[in-house]
Design an enzyme around this catalytic site. Structure first.
Site, PDB file in Angstrom:
ATOM      1  N   TYR A 108       0.850  -1.190   0.000  1.00 29.12           N
ATOM      2  CA  TYR A 108       0.000   0.000   0.000  1.00 29.12           C
ATOM      3  C   TYR A 108       0.881   1.233   0.000  1.00 29.12           C
ATOM      4  O   TYR A 108       1.861   1.326   0.756  1.00 29.12           O
ATOM      5  CB  TYR A 108      -0.917   0.046   1.235  1.00 29.12           C
ATOM      6  CG  TYR A 108      -1.657   1.368   1.340  1.00 29.12           C
ATOM      7  CD1 TYR A 108      -2.891   1.548   0.720  1.00 29.12           C
ATOM      8  CD2 TYR A 108      -1.091   2.450   2.013  1.00 29.12           C
ATOM      9  CE1 TYR A 108      -3.547   2.757   0.781  1.00 29.12           C
ATOM     10  CE2 TYR A 108      -1.748   3.672   2.077  1.00 29.12           C
ATOM     11  CZ  TYR A 108      -2.967   3.820   1.458  1.00 29.12           C
ATOM     12  OH  TYR A 108      -3.601   5.029   1.509  1.00 29.12           O
ATOM     13  N   GLU A 196      -3.443   7.607  -4.168  1.00 31.01           N
ATOM     14  CA  GLU A 196      -3.314   6.305  -3.508  1.00 31.01           C
ATOM     15  C   GLU A 196      -3.085   5.213  -4.537  1.00 31.01           C
ATOM     16  O   GLU A 196      -3.762   5.162  -5.569  1.00 31.01           O
ATOM     17  CB  GLU A 196      -4.583   6.031  -2.697  1.00 31.01           C
ATOM     18  CG  GLU A 196      -4.578   4.720  -1.941  1.00 31.01           C
ATOM     19  CD  GLU A 196      -5.877   4.504  -1.186  1.00 31.01           C
ATOM     20  OE1 GLU A 196      -5.900   4.788   0.030  1.00 31.01           O
ATOM     21  OE2 GLU A 196      -6.878   4.083  -1.807  1.00 31.01           O
TER      22      GLU A 196
END
Length: 387
Positions: A108, A196
């Site tokens: 992530y 993101e």
């Protein structure tokens, strides 16, 4: 403003971040053509402004172009329900068809604004592919956070520190550090509020690829980015919010039954708080702004009346720039144009307040005037509850 995954990937490519080959398909035939160009085997991903698409059947793998066309026939037009859409789901109007990627690891990586620090931060976790909120709740230590100094930027040693914390070494760590620098640059140069990549995958050949991408942008900065403003998809937004933006009104739909119309974001937040305090639930955030015209007031009231969940309306105005008489004229005009099916409570203070109250009293329309915010909140919650 939110954009779709394929649009976010197009932006990331401009900043030298590698993404899978692919394109958007608006029909099964387009899905067939794209999958054919990719060699047949492909991934079809529903493009909606919500996460958790895979859990709802919004991500499928096709073995060849013919299967890609068949799957696209099923997916385009479907109502996709995910943990973020609610039970009503979201209609799928387009797909991202892209190549499959051999995955060795999932990571992530994100950049967003940390309101506590008042600076952007880079966040990373070795537990990629999962909802970062769930990771933070279950294991806060699994998330590495580095602040971005607004004067000197995101420094190389910070990027390397994150890469090492993720268990990367050698050229992989150096590549990850370069990618982080590029993501921070993309975030800053586009006036994003979130950039993101989840997951950022390390392929079996050692390449870092943004397998998914999400970007949101500061609405107030879109005048600097007309090319990004063009990416807006009104079909993914609440129709009332789209209508409000057309009249330069700040409107957010909520789940309560008390409609609110207020001038000023701070007063609007206080109004919602006091409605909750006396046992009610606000149906929206609606800020008409300090310099609203009577036409904007009329448009705002029409938007409130278009929400069938609203059982009562609280109009809470402090007349500074917006004078009380202008507000009153706008309200009278709006109510004469729209069928009012719910009680309306008005709390009016400030410039020309007495003239505004006189206009409302003599309009012949059914207003309930309140003395102060607490009185207004109690009256509107009681009236809305009785309906």
């Amino acid at each position: 403003m939110k954009i779709h995954e394929y649009q976010a990937k197009q932006i990331l490519k401009r900043f030298a971040i590698e993404v899978p080959k692919g394109d958007a398909a608006f029909s099964p035939k387009e899905a067939f053509a794209i999958a054919s160009r990719l060699g047949g085997r492909s991934v079809l991903k529903a493009q909606i402004h919500a996460g958790g698409r895979g859990k709802g059947g919004g991500v499928k793998i096709a073995a060849d172009a013919a299967e890609a066309e068949r799957l696209a026939q099923q997916m385009i037009g479907m109502s996709l329900v995910t943990p973020q859409t609610g039970s009503q789901g979201r209609k799928v109007r387009r797909l991202l068809v892209e190549e499959t990627v051999p995955i060795a690891r999932e990571i992530y990586l994100g950049v967003t604004l940390d309101r506590a620090r008042s600076v952007p931060v880079v966040m990373a976790s070795a537990q990629g592919g999962m909802e970062i909120e769930e990771v933070a709740r279950r294991d806060p230590q699994a998330i590495r956070i580095e602040p971005v100094d607004p004067l000197v930027g995101f420094r190389p040693f910070q990027a390397r520190r994150i890469a090492f914390a993720l268990g990367l070494a050698g050229e992989q760590a150096a590549g990850a550090a370069r990618l982080m620098q590029s993501l921070v640059l993309a975030y800053r140069e586009t006036d994003a509020s979130l950039a993101e990549i989840n997951p950022l995958v390390l392929t079996s050949s050692g390449t870092l690829v943004a397998l998914d991408a999400k970007m949101t942008f500061d609405d107030s900065a879109l005048y600097r980015h007309p090319e990004i403003r063009e990416l807006r998809d009104p079909d993914e937004e609440d129709p009332l919010e789209v209508e409000a933006s057309a009249h330069a009104l700040n409107y957010i739909k909520l789940r309560g039954n008390v409609g609110c119309m207020v001038n000023g974001a701070g007063l609007a937040m206080a109004t919602m708080d006091i409605i909750k305090l006396v046992g009610g639930q606000p149906a929206n955030f609606l800020d008409v702004g300090g310099g609203a015209t009577s036409e904007q007031i009329a448009s705002a009231f029409k938007i409130l009346m278009a929400d069938r969940s609203v059982k009562g309306v609280l109009i809470n105005i402090f007349g500074g720039i917006l004078r009380g008489d202008i507000l009153a004229h706008g309200l009278v005009e709006a109510i004469r144009q729209v069928e009012v099916r719910v009680p309306v409570v008005v709390r009016l203070e400030g410039t020309n307040v007495e003239e505004g109250r006189r206009i409302l009293r003599e309009s012949g329309l059914d207003f309930t005037l309140a003395d102060g915010m607490l009185d207004a909140a109690k009256k509107v919650v009681a009236l809305a509850g009785s309906r």
